[in-house]
Design a protein around this motif. Structure first.
Motif, short mmCIF file in Angstrom:
data_model
loop_
_atom_site.label_atom_id
_atom_site.label_comp_id
_atom_site.label_asym_id
_atom_site.label_seq_id
_atom_site.Cartn_x
_atom_site.Cartn_y
_atom_site.Cartn_z
N GLN A 86 0.83 -1.21 0.00
CA GLN A 86 0.00 0.00 0.00
C GLN A 86 0.87 1.26 0.00
O GLN A 86 0.47 2.30 -0.52
CB GLN A 86 -0.92 0.02 1.22
N ARG A 92 3.04 -2.61 -5.52
CA ARG A 92 1.63 -3.03 -5.62
C ARG A 92 1.24 -3.30 -7.08
O ARG A 92 0.63 -4.32 -7.40
CB ARG A 92 0.73 -1.95 -5.02
N ASP A 194 -7.01 -5.09 -4.50
CA ASP A 194 -5.95 -5.40 -3.53
C ASP A 194 -5.90 -6.88 -3.16
O ASP A 194 -4.86 -7.36 -2.72
CB ASP A 194 -6.11 -4.54 -2.27
#
Length: 250
Positions: A86, A92, A194
């Motif tokens: 994050q 990411r 995510d």
């Protein structure tokens, strides 16, 4: 930045939640808890640690609470990985946009050139803060691969292979609460990109929610696009006590 797992666990174990972030970091410097590390190395570690885990104080407090109350190591590892991702957009995006599709396509290997090519495309599209040259692109790609290996997402010293990181249900539930606080929508939490950090498709996420409900960690109800997720705590730090109590009762 590398994974810094050992240094991070040491800091979490030594952290005093009654003190401010600045006070804790100053004490780490003063007591030289990293042993023989140079002053510059210590400052680098502390900066990365603060950015990853204490820019959101609730995240840091949750990790400290778990670490200092005997949570299994396999709970902590995926949380360190998730919150590091994050904080590092490139890390990411490499997993979500490169590794996850490669995993879905049935590949198990990850040549570094695949990562280099993705970063080169992002540079060409203006997605980096400055226009990186080939040397920088290669260095960043190698650094990302090493970090993901340290976090357990890749294996292999030279030839890298995809190895989806193990995600225990309590760690999943804590991440779900973090996402719920941001998305304010059960449907968006379920569909969040995510989860691809753990190579999870939506069906896999839903199975986790059902399992978490069976373990009395949350309440999950889905009817079409209407998804309701309720947690027995309002903050991550408070929720860690629920997870730990549940673990001890089993």
């Amino acid at each position: 930045a590398s994974a810094l797992i050992a240094d991070t666990k040491l800091l979490l174990a030594e952290w005093n939640l009654a003190q401010s972030v600045a006070e804790n970091l100053n004490r780490a410097r003063r007591e030289n808890i990293f042993g023989k590390a140079s002053r510059k190395r210590v400052e680098d570690i502390l900066l990365i640690f603060r950015q990853r885990y204490f820019d959101d104080a609730d995240v840091g407090a949750a990790l400290v609470t778990l670490t200092q109350n005997g949570a299994p190591a396999q709970w902590i590892a995926p949380l360190l990985y998730f919150f590091s991702a994050q904080n590092d957009r490139t890390l990411r995006d490499i997993v979500i946009e490169v590794l996850y599709p490669r995993h879905l396509a049935g590949y198990t290997d990850l040549p570094v050139q695949v990562v280099v090519r993705a970063i080169r495309n992002w540079v060409a599209e203006g997605k980096t803060t400055t226009r990186w040259g080939e040397e920088t692109i290669t260095r960043v790609a190698q650094g990302l691969a090493a970090t993901l290996r340290d976090f357990g997402v890749l294996q292999g010293a030279v030839n890298k292979h995809l190895t989806p990181i193990y995600l225990p249900t309590p760690s999943f539930a804590l991440i779900a609460l973090w996402l719920q606080q941001r998305e304010r929508s059960g449907h968006l939490v379920l569909q969040s990109d995510d989860w691809r950090l753990f190579f999870l498709p939506v069906e896999g996420v839903e199975r986790f929610f059902i399992e978490a409900q069976q373990e009395h960690l949350l309440t999950y109800n889905a009817a079409g696009s209407v998804v309701r997720i309720e947690f027995p705590a309002a903050s991550l730090a408070e929720y860690t006590h629920v997870l730990l109590t549940n673990q001890r009762a089993r």
